[in-house]
Motif scaffolding. Structure first.
Motif, mmCIF file in Angstrom:
data_model
loop_
_atom_site.group_PDB
_atom_site.id
_atom_site.type_symbol
_atom_site.label_atom_id
_atom_site.label_comp_id
_atom_site.label_asym_id
_atom_site.label_seq_id
_atom_site.Cartn_x
_atom_site.Cartn_y
_atom_site.Cartn_z
ATOM 1 N N TRP A 36 0.820 -1.204 0.000
ATOM 2 C CA TRP A 36 0.000 0.000 0.000
ATOM 3 C C TRP A 36 0.857 1.259 0.000
ATOM 4 C CZ3 TRP A 36 -4.739 0.338 -1.405
ATOM 5 C CH2 TRP A 36 -5.606 -0.737 -1.248
ATOM 6 N N GLN A 37 1.968 1.217 0.711
ATOM 7 C CA GLN A 37 2.852 2.377 0.726
ATOM 8 C C GLN A 37 3.407 2.678 -0.673
ATOM 9 O OE1 GLN A 37 5.558 1.044 3.833
ATOM 10 N NE2 GLN A 37 4.877 2.725 5.144
ATOM 11 N N ILE A 38 3.807 1.635 -1.363
ATOM 12 C CA ILE A 38 4.344 1.823 -2.711
ATOM 13 C C ILE A 38 3.261 2.357 -3.651
ATOM 14 C CG2 ILE A 38 5.365 0.658 -4.691
ATOM 15 C CD1 ILE A 38 6.686 -1.271 -2.733
ATOM 16 N N VAL A 39 2.029 1.790 -3.529
ATOM 17 C CA VAL A 39 0.935 2.244 -4.391
ATOM 18 C C VAL A 39 0.593 3.713 -4.115
ATOM 19 C CG1 VAL A 39 -1.504 1.952 -4.926
ATOM 20 C CG2 VAL A 39 -0.024 -0.051 -4.713
ATOM 21 N N LEU A 40 0.506 4.075 -2.824
ATOM 22 C CA LEU A 40 0.187 5.467 -2.485
ATOM 23 C C LEU A 40 1.288 6.410 -2.925
ATOM 24 C CD1 LEU A 40 -1.376 5.021 1.073
ATOM 25 C CD2 LEU A 40 -2.566 5.543 -1.056
ATOM 26 N N ALA A 41 2.539 5.972 -2.814
ATOM 27 C CA ALA A 41 3.650 6.817 -3.253
ATOM 28 C C ALA A 41 3.585 7.060 -4.758
ATOM 29 C CB ALA A 41 4.980 6.186 -2.867
ATOM 30 N N LEU A 42 3.322 5.997 -5.522
ATOM 31 C CA LEU A 42 3.213 6.157 -6.973
ATOM 32 C C LEU A 42 2.030 7.039 -7.345
ATOM 33 C CD1 LEU A 42 4.038 2.523 -8.180
ATOM 34 C CD2 LEU A 42 5.515 4.539 -8.247
ATOM 35 N N LEU A 90 2.092 10.524 -9.377
ATOM 36 C CA LEU A 90 1.289 10.667 -10.583
ATOM 37 C C LEU A 90 0.338 11.856 -10.476
ATOM 38 C CD1 LEU A 90 0.428 9.586 -13.347
ATOM 39 C CD2 LEU A 90 -1.170 8.052 -12.160
ATOM 40 N N ILE A 91 -0.317 11.988 -9.314
ATOM 41 C CA ILE A 91 -1.239 13.120 -9.131
ATOM 42 C C ILE A 91 -0.476 14.447 -9.175
ATOM 43 C CG2 ILE A 91 -2.778 14.233 -7.471
ATOM 44 C CD1 ILE A 91 -3.661 11.439 -6.612
ATOM 45 N N GLY A 92 0.698 14.476 -8.547
ATOM 46 C CA GLY A 92 1.509 15.688 -8.602
ATOM 47 C C GLY A 92 1.911 16.046 -10.020
ATOM 48 N N TRP A 93 2.230 15.023 -10.819
ATOM 49 C CA TRP A 93 2.603 15.283 -12.209
ATOM 50 C C TRP A 93 1.407 15.820 -13.005
ATOM 51 C CZ3 TRP A 93 1.075 12.851 -16.866
ATOM 52 C CH2 TRP A 93 1.828 13.211 -17.991
ATOM 53 N N LEU A 94 0.214 15.201 -12.790
ATOM 54 C CA LEU A 94 -0.984 15.671 -13.493
ATOM 55 C C LEU A 94 -1.362 17.089 -13.073
ATOM 56 C CD1 LEU A 94 -3.204 12.441 -13.412
ATOM 57 C CD2 LEU A 94 -1.994 13.408 -15.384
ATOM 58 N N TYR A 129 7.017 22.971 -11.762
ATOM 59 C CA TYR A 129 8.088 22.305 -11.016
ATOM 60 C C TYR A 129 7.790 22.270 -9.518
ATOM 61 C CZ TYR A 129 10.820 22.548 -15.319
ATOM 62 O OH TYR A 129 11.266 22.402 -16.609
ATOM 63 N N ALA A 130 7.168 23.315 -9.001
ATOM 64 C CA ALA A 130 6.857 23.340 -7.572
ATOM 65 C C ALA A 130 5.850 22.246 -7.215
ATOM 66 C CB ALA A 130 6.318 24.715 -7.178
ATOM 67 N N LEU A 131 4.788 22.092 -7.986
ATOM 68 C CA LEU A 131 3.799 21.051 -7.715
ATOM 69 C C LEU A 131 4.390 19.657 -7.913
ATOM 70 C CD1 LEU A 131 0.568 22.569 -9.301
ATOM 71 C CD2 LEU A 131 1.135 22.339 -6.876
ATOM 72 N N VAL A 141 6.333 18.840 -4.846
ATOM 73 C CA VAL A 141 5.422 18.537 -3.735
ATOM 74 C C VAL A 141 4.906 17.110 -3.844
ATOM 75 C CG1 VAL A 141 3.175 19.098 -2.731
ATOM 76 C CG2 VAL A 141 4.763 20.918 -3.306
ATOM 77 N N GLY A 142 4.540 16.675 -5.062
ATOM 78 C CA GLY A 142 4.083 15.303 -5.255
ATOM 79 C C GLY A 142 5.154 14.284 -4.920
ATOM 80 N N ILE A 143 6.406 14.560 -5.307
ATOM 81 C CA ILE A 143 7.506 13.640 -4.973
ATOM 82 C C ILE A 143 7.729 13.599 -3.470
ATOM 83 C CG2 ILE A 143 9.977 13.261 -5.252
ATOM 84 C CD1 ILE A 143 9.736 14.423 -8.055
ATOM 85 N N GLY A 144 7.647 14.766 -2.799
ATOM 86 C CA GLY A 144 7.817 14.786 -1.344
ATOM 87 C C GLY A 144 6.731 14.017 -0.613
ATOM 88 N N VAL A 145 5.483 14.140 -1.074
ATOM 89 C CA VAL A 145 4.385 13.379 -0.453
ATOM 90 C C VAL A 145 4.581 11.884 -0.686
ATOM 91 C CG1 VAL A 145 1.894 12.967 -0.529
ATOM 92 C CG2 VAL A 145 2.777 15.303 -0.609
ATOM 93 N N GLY A 146 5.056 11.515 -1.880
ATOM 94 C CA GLY A 146 5.331 10.103 -2.147
ATOM 95 C C GLY A 146 6.391 9.550 -1.220
ATOM 96 N N LEU A 147 7.449 10.277 -0.975
ATOM 97 C CA LEU A 147 8.481 9.826 -0.037
ATOM 98 C C LEU A 147 7.927 9.723 1.376
ATOM 99 C CD1 LEU A 147 11.573 11.872 -1.302
ATOM 100 C CD2 LEU A 147 11.150 9.418 -1.580
#
Length: 307
Positions: free
Chosen positions: A44-50, A54-58, A91-93, A96-102
């Motif tokens: 679940w952690q891996i799925v939520l991180a991905l 993905l949401i941050g990229w969109l 780039y800022a968003l 943020v998405g990468i940070g939330v994934g980590l």
């Protein structure tokens, strides 16, 4: 034999030391990875991180398009400024998405946050002038203090600099002077300094000094009529604002007058040249001896010459 044995012993010791160092490096890497993810990873952690990445990229893509559309609807925002703002938002968003994934992976993001804060402080200190010019450029273009094609005057190191605006970007306003020079004026200097816009009104007034030797053939009113009629017939002089003549001085030997004409802001030198020639010819045809010349202000900190 003893020498050979000693060499083999040294090689064996060196190989053991290399193996121990490699083992230490592997243990260090394992400990660092364990410190980064101390509780292990689950599906679940891996799925939520991905999903967060993905949401941050969109969201970053959508935000980029939204900023570009908003900038296109806002008058006065150039393409360079809108592209820079859209790229910064994207780039800022994404970060943020990468940070939330980590964070979903249970990573220790405190060192990453500390590095981000330090990098942001360094960028602010290093790029402070660039940021000031960018913010000033946004204000200039949103307020439309100047537009491309307008003639403006600003305070320069050697006096007032006048030129036609050729480009507005995130750093400076680019001018072209009448003598062919290209001037880059920082946006911050343009925003905080004295700005004279010669084109916003749609017309500009210029003055012509006229000195006429007094004659018994014509009086002052006749001379004024001759001057205004000649100026009205010059190509480029506006008919909406009629030429006017102001009396500056009267002496027993001469009349000192000032002719005021309105013209297009960018055609001043040509119109004044034609006006000087036309008025001089008209006065000469009327039998008056006169000196006609464009009005020149005294140089700064230099007293005017005696009359």
């Amino acid at each position: 034999m003893s020498v050979v044995g000693t060499g083999e012993t040294r090689r064996a010791c060196l190989s053991d030391e290399v193996e121990e160092r490699g083992a230490d490096v592997e243990r260090t890497a394992i400990v660092t990875l364990g410190d980064l993810f101390p509780e292990g990873l689950s599906g679940w952690q891996i799925v939520l991180a991905l999903l967060s990445v993905l949401i941050g990229w969109l969201l970053s893509r959508l935000a980029r398009k939204g900023v570009l559309k908003l900038a296109a609807r806002t008058p006065g925002i150039s393409d360079s400024v809108s592209q820079l703002a859209a790229r910064f938002t994207q780039y800022a968003l994404l970060l943020v998405g990468i940070g939330v994934g980590l964070a979903f992976l249970g990573a220790n993001v405190q060192p990453l946050l500390a590095m981000t804060v330090i990098a942001a402080i360094v960028l602010v200190l290093v790029l402070r002038g660039v940021a000031d010019n960018f913010a000033a450029g946004v204000l200039i273009q949103s307020r439309q203090s100047v537009k491309i094609g307008e003639e403006i005057g600003i305070d320069g190191p050697d006096g007032v600099i006048r030129g036609t605006v050729q480009e507005l970007n995130g750093r400076s306003v680019i001018l072209t002077t009448v003598d062919g020079r290209t001037v880059h004026v920082p946006n911050a200097a343009l925003l905080t300094g004295v700005l004279v816009n010669d084109s916003r009104h749609g017309a500009r007034r210029s003055d012509v000094d006229i000195r006429i030797a007094r004659s018994t053939g014509l009086d002052l009113d006749d001379a004024v009529t001759t001057i205004t009629d000649a100026a009205s017939g010059v190509d480029g002089v506006h008919a909406r604002e009629h030429p006017t003549v102001r009396v500056a001085a009267i002496s027993p030997t001469r009349w000192t007058l000032t002719l005021q004409v309105w013209h297009h802001p960018l055609h001043g030198s040509a119109v004044i040249s034609d006006t000087v020639r036309g008025v001089a010819e008209a006065l000469e045809a009327s039998g008056l001896h006169a000196v006609v010349m464009p009005q020149q202000g005294p140089p700064p900190l230099v007293p005017p010459e005696p009359f």
